[in-house]
Design a protein around this motif. Structure first.
Motif, PDB file in Angstrom:
ATOM      1  N   THR A   1      70.982  27.665 -10.962  1.00  0.00           N
ATOM      2  CA  THR A   1      70.002  27.796 -12.049  1.00  0.00           C
ATOM      3  C   THR A   1      70.626  27.712 -13.441  1.00  0.00           C
ATOM      4  O   THR A   1      70.061  27.072 -14.329  1.00  0.00           O
ATOM      5  CB  THR A   1      69.215  29.105 -11.874  1.00  0.00           C
ATOM      6  N   PRO A   2      71.799  28.324 -13.692  1.00  0.00           N
ATOM      7  CA  PRO A   2      72.362  28.213 -15.047  1.00  0.00           C
ATOM      8  C   PRO A   2      72.684  26.782 -15.474  1.00  0.00           C
ATOM      9  O   PRO A   2      72.829  26.518 -16.669  1.00  0.00           O
ATOM     10  CB  PRO A   2      73.645  29.063 -14.969  1.00  0.00           C
ATOM     11  N   LEU A   3      72.808  25.856 -14.504  1.00  0.00           N
ATOM     12  CA  LEU A   3      73.147  24.468 -14.826  1.00  0.00           C
ATOM     13  C   LEU A   3      71.927  23.554 -14.881  1.00  0.00           C
ATOM     14  O   LEU A   3      72.058  22.373 -15.217  1.00  0.00           O
ATOM     15  CB  LEU A   3      74.137  23.909 -13.800  1.00  0.00           C
ATOM     16  N   ALA A   4      70.742  24.072 -14.567  1.00  0.00           N
ATOM     17  CA  ALA A   4      69.559  23.216 -14.423  1.00  0.00           C
ATOM     18  C   ALA A   4      69.217  22.484 -15.711  1.00  0.00           C
ATOM     19  O   ALA A   4      68.983  21.266 -15.709  1.00  0.00           O
ATOM     20  CB  ALA A   4      68.370  24.046 -13.951  1.00  0.00           C
ATOM     21  N   ASP A   5      69.178  23.193 -16.842  1.00  0.00           N
ATOM     22  CA  ASP A   5      68.831  22.536 -18.104  1.00  0.00           C
ATOM     23  C   ASP A   5      69.894  21.540 -18.533  1.00  0.00           C
ATOM     24  O   ASP A   5      69.579  20.457 -19.041  1.00  0.00           O
ATOM     25  CB  ASP A   5      68.623  23.576 -19.215  1.00  0.00           C
ATOM     26  N   GLU A   6      71.154  21.902 -18.345  1.00  0.00           N
ATOM     27  CA  GLU A   6      72.230  21.003 -18.760  1.00  0.00           C
ATOM     28  C   GLU A   6      72.179  19.695 -17.964  1.00  0.00           C
ATOM     29  O   GLU A   6      72.286  18.600 -18.544  1.00  0.00           O
ATOM     30  CB  GLU A   6      73.585  21.670 -18.562  1.00  0.00           C
ATOM     31  N   ILE A   7      72.008  19.776 -16.655  1.00  0.00           N
ATOM     32  CA  ILE A   7      71.973  18.565 -15.831  1.00  0.00           C
ATOM     33  C   ILE A   7      70.751  17.729 -16.176  1.00  0.00           C
ATOM     34  O   ILE A   7      70.833  16.497 -16.299  1.00  0.00           O
ATOM     35  CB  ILE A   7      72.015  18.946 -14.340  1.00  0.00           C
ATOM     36  N   THR A   8      69.607  18.368 -16.374  1.00  0.00           N
ATOM     37  CA  THR A   8      68.411  17.641 -16.792  1.00  0.00           C
ATOM     38  C   THR A   8      68.649  16.945 -18.125  1.00  0.00           C
ATOM     39  O   THR A   8      68.300  15.774 -18.305  1.00  0.00           O
ATOM     40  CB  THR A   8      67.217  18.601 -16.902  1.00  0.00           C
ATOM     41  N   GLY A   9      69.255  17.665 -19.060  1.00  0.00           N
ATOM     42  CA  GLY A   9      69.489  17.087 -20.383  1.00  0.00           C
ATOM     43  C   GLY A   9      70.443  15.910 -20.354  1.00  0.00           C
ATOM     44  O   GLY A   9      70.244  14.926 -21.071  1.00  0.00           O
ATOM     45  N   ARG A  10      71.462  15.995 -19.528  1.00  0.00           N
ATOM     46  CA  ARG A  10      72.429  14.902 -19.478  1.00  0.00           C
ATOM     47  C   ARG A  10      71.847  13.632 -18.849  1.00  0.00           C
ATOM     48  O   ARG A  10      72.375  12.545 -19.058  1.00  0.00           O
ATOM     49  CB  ARG A  10      73.683  15.354 -18.735  1.00  0.00           C
ATOM     50  N   LEU A  11      70.757  13.782 -18.116  1.00  0.00           N
ATOM     51  CA  LEU A  11      70.068  12.626 -17.546  1.00  0.00           C
ATOM     52  C   LEU A  11      68.867  12.200 -18.380  1.00  0.00           C
ATOM     53  O   LEU A  11      68.109  11.318 -17.973  1.00  0.00           O
ATOM     54  CB  LEU A  11      69.622  12.940 -16.115  1.00  0.00           C
ATOM     55  N   ALA A  12      68.698  12.793 -19.551  1.00  0.00           N
ATOM     56  CA  ALA A  12      67.474  12.574 -20.325  1.00  0.00           C
ATOM     57  C   ALA A  12      67.234  11.109 -20.666  1.00  0.00           C
ATOM     58  O   ALA A  12      66.092  10.669 -20.773  1.00  0.00           O
ATOM     59  CB  ALA A  12      67.521  13.406 -21.615  1.00  0.00           C
ATOM     60  N   GLY A  13      68.309  10.336 -20.849  1.00  0.00           N
ATOM     61  CA  GLY A  13      68.127   8.947 -21.218  1.00  0.00           C
ATOM     62  C   GLY A  13      67.586   8.071 -20.112  1.00  0.00           C
ATOM     63  O   GLY A  13      67.176   6.941 -20.368  1.00  0.00           O
ATOM     64  N   LEU A  14      67.537   8.593 -18.895  1.00  0.00           N
ATOM     65  CA  LEU A  14      67.108   7.791 -17.756  1.00  0.00           C
ATOM     66  C   LEU A  14      65.827   8.288 -17.112  1.00  0.00           C
ATOM     67  O   LEU A  14      65.301   7.647 -16.206  1.00  0.00           O
ATOM     68  CB  LEU A  14      68.213   7.758 -16.688  1.00  0.00           C
ATOM     69  N   ILE A  15      65.314   9.438 -17.537  1.00  0.00           N
ATOM     70  CA  ILE A  15      64.158  10.019 -16.858  1.00  0.00           C
ATOM     71  C   ILE A  15      62.974  10.136 -17.794  1.00  0.00           C
ATOM     72  O   ILE A  15      63.114  10.213 -19.011  1.00  0.00           O
ATOM     73  CB  ILE A  15      64.494  11.385 -16.233  1.00  0.00           C
ATOM     74  N   LEU A  16      61.792  10.133 -17.172  1.00  0.00           N
ATOM     75  CA  LEU A  16      60.550  10.254 -17.928  1.00  0.00           C
ATOM     76  C   LEU A  16      60.107  11.698 -18.042  1.00  0.00           C
ATOM     77  O   LEU A  16      59.529  12.112 -19.031  1.00  0.00           O
ATOM     78  CB  LEU A  16      59.464   9.424 -17.242  1.00  0.00           C
ATOM     79  N   GLY A  17      60.363  12.487 -17.020  1.00  0.00           N
ATOM     80  CA  GLY A  17      59.953  13.886 -17.038  1.00  0.00           C
ATOM     81  C   GLY A  17      60.638  14.637 -15.923  1.00  0.00           C
ATOM     82  O   GLY A  17      61.372  14.053 -15.120  1.00  0.00           O
ATOM     83  N   ALA A  18      60.409  15.949 -15.871  1.00  0.00           N
ATOM     84  CA  ALA A  18      61.102  16.773 -14.888  1.00  0.00           C
ATOM     85  C   ALA A  18      60.262  17.968 -14.505  1.00  0.00           C
ATOM     86  O   ALA A  18      59.483  18.478 -15.301  1.00  0.00           O
ATOM     87  CB  ALA A  18      62.447  17.244 -15.442  1.00  0.00           C
ATOM     88  N   GLU A  19      60.441  18.424 -13.263  1.00  0.00           N
ATOM     89  CA  GLU A  19      59.927  19.712 -12.811  1.00  0.00           C
ATOM     90  C   GLU A  19      61.104  20.556 -12.354  1.00  0.00           C
ATOM     91  O   GLU A  19      62.020  20.055 -11.700  1.00  0.00           O
ATOM     92  CB  GLU A  19      58.948  19.548 -11.642  1.00  0.00           C
ATOM     93  N   HIS A  20      61.062  21.831 -12.712  1.00  0.00           N
ATOM     94  CA  HIS A  20      62.033  22.801 -12.223  1.00  0.00           C
ATOM     95  C   HIS A  20      61.297  23.792 -11.325  1.00  0.00           C
ATOM     96  O   HIS A  20      60.324  24.411 -11.753  1.00  0.00           O
ATOM     97  CB  HIS A  20      62.681  23.560 -13.381  1.00  0.00           C
TER      98      HIS A  20
END
Length: 317
Positions: free
Chosen positions: A40-59
Motif C-alpha cells: 500500500t505505501p507504494l501504490a500512489d508512487e507506482i501509479t504516478g510513475r505510469l501516469a504517462g501511459l494510463i487513462l485512469g486507475a482504481e485502487h
C-alpha cells in the motif's frame, strides 16, 4: 465491491500523443487494464510513475498492507508499453512482477467507466470551488460549482495534482493576467483561473477527445468562448508571452520541454507544475532552473508535488 479510490485522466496532456492503435478496427472501444498487487505505501508512487501511459486507475484493498491496482489503458500498443514499464518500476522498487501478479486484463466497453461514474460525488476543490462530476446536483454552500460532462472518462478534480494546482491558481492568478493551461483535460484549471481573474486563457491537450470534452465542460459552465481550446502542446504557446502556465503533466515532459516552457513566459511569469511524485522532483527542478525559472514554492499532497517557479527578470533578478 466498490473501489477505495478512483483516478481519471492520470495524464491530462497525454504527451505520448493519441495511441495509433486506438480505436481498434471497427471503431468499438477496447479497454485494457494492468492489474497488480503492491504494498500500500507504494501504490500512489507506482501509479504516478505510469501516469504517462494510463487513462485512469482504481485502487482496491487486496489484503493487510496490500493494494490492488487496476491501471486502465486504451489499446494494445499502449498496454504492451505499460506492461514493460510496470515490470521495470516494480524491479526498481525491489518487487518481482510475478509476485505482484502483474497481468493484462481486457475490460469490456464501459465497465470501468460505469464504476467510475457511479462512485463520483461532489468534490471540494481549493478554497472556493466544488466540482459536480455528474454535471448537476447541489453545490456546497459558499463554494462556486464547476459542472462536468457526465459519461466522459477524463479528470474530475479528485486527483491530488489537480487539487494542488487549483490551490496555487487561487493564490497566484492576478486580475487581467494571461494564462496557458497545458494538458487541460476537462479544463477544470482553466475555469479556476478564469474565476480568479484571468482575462485570457488558452487551453491545449494532445488528446483530441480531451479537447472536445473541455469545450463541453466550458459550455456547461456558461464559459463557451471565454477560453480558446486547441489540440497541441507547448508549441501552441508561441506568440505574446504569458503571465502564467499551469501544467499537470507527467514528469518527462518538464525535463524535455523546460526551455520551451520558460521561453513562453514573460519575465516574472509563473509556472505551476504538477503531475509527478517526490522522487522525480530533483531532476525536474534542475531542468527548469537551468532554463531560467527560480523556485518560489514547493508543496506535497501525499506522494504528489506541485512546484511553482518564476521566470527570471532581465539581469537574473
Amino acid at each position: 465491491s466498490r473501489p477505495d479510490r478512483i483516478y481519471a485522466s492520470m495524464s491530462p496532456d497525454k504527451q505520448t500523443g493519441p495511441d495509433p492503435g486506438y480505436p481498434p478496427a471497427g471503431g468499438a472501444e477496447s479497454w485494457r487494464a494492468l492489474v497488480l498487487d503492491v504494498p500500500t505505501p507504494l501504490a500512489d508512487e507506482i501509479t504516478g510513475r505510469l501516469a504517462g501511459l494510463i487513462l485512469g486507475a482504481e485502487h482496491r484493498t487486496a489484503g493487510p498492507g496490500s493494494t490492488r491496482l487496476l491501471l486502465f489503458l486504451r489499446a494494445p500498443r499502449r498496454a504492451l508499453a505499460a506492461l514493460e514499464e510496470a515490470r521495470e518500476i516494480l524491479a526498481d522498487s525491489g518487487l518481482e512482477a510475478d509476485d505482484c501478479g502483474l497481468s493484462l486484463e481486457r475490460i469490456e466497453d464501459g465497465r470501468w467507466v460505469e464504476r467510475y461514474q457511479s462512485a463520483l460525488r461532489p468534490m471540494p476543490l481549493g478554497r472556493r470551488f466544488v466540482v459536480l462530476p455528474g454535471g448537476s446536483g447541489e453545490a456546497t454552500p459558499g463554494r462556486e460549482p464547476i459542472r462536468l460532462t457526465p459519461g466522459r472518462a477524463f479528470g474530475t478534480g479528485e486527483h491530488a495534482t489537480t487539487r494542488l494546482c487549483a490551490e496555487e491558481l487561487e493564490l497566484r492568478v492576478l486580475g487581467g493576467s494571461r494564462w496557458f493551461d497545458l494538458g487541460c483535460g476537462t479544463a477544470i484549471l482553466s475555469i479556476v483561473a478564469l474565476h480568479c481573474g484571468a482575462a485570457e486563457l488558452l487551453a491545449v491537450d494532445l488528446d483530441s477527445e480531451a479537447v472536445d470534452v473541455a469545450g463541453e465542460v466550458l459550455a456547461a459552465n456558461g464559459l463557451a468562448g471565454r477560453v480558446e481550446v486547441r489540440r497541441g502542446s507547448i508549441e501552441e504557446a508561441a506568440g505574446p508571452a504569458w503571465s502564467g502556465i499551469v501544467a499537470n503533466i507527467h514528469a518527462p515532459f518538464f525535463i524535455e520541454s523546460a526551455e520551451a516552457i520558460a521561453a513562453a513566459l514573460e519575465p516574472g511569469g509563473l509556472l505551476i507544475a504538477s503531475g509527478f511524485v517526490t522522487e522525480q522532483v530533483g531532476e525536474i527542478v534542475v531542468a527548469l532552473e537551468q532554463a531560467g525559472l527560480r523556485e518560489i514554492e514547493r508543496r506535497s499532497g501525499g506522494p504528489w508535488v506541485v512546484w511553482v517557479g518564476r521566470r527570471e527578470q532581465a539581469g537574473g533578478r
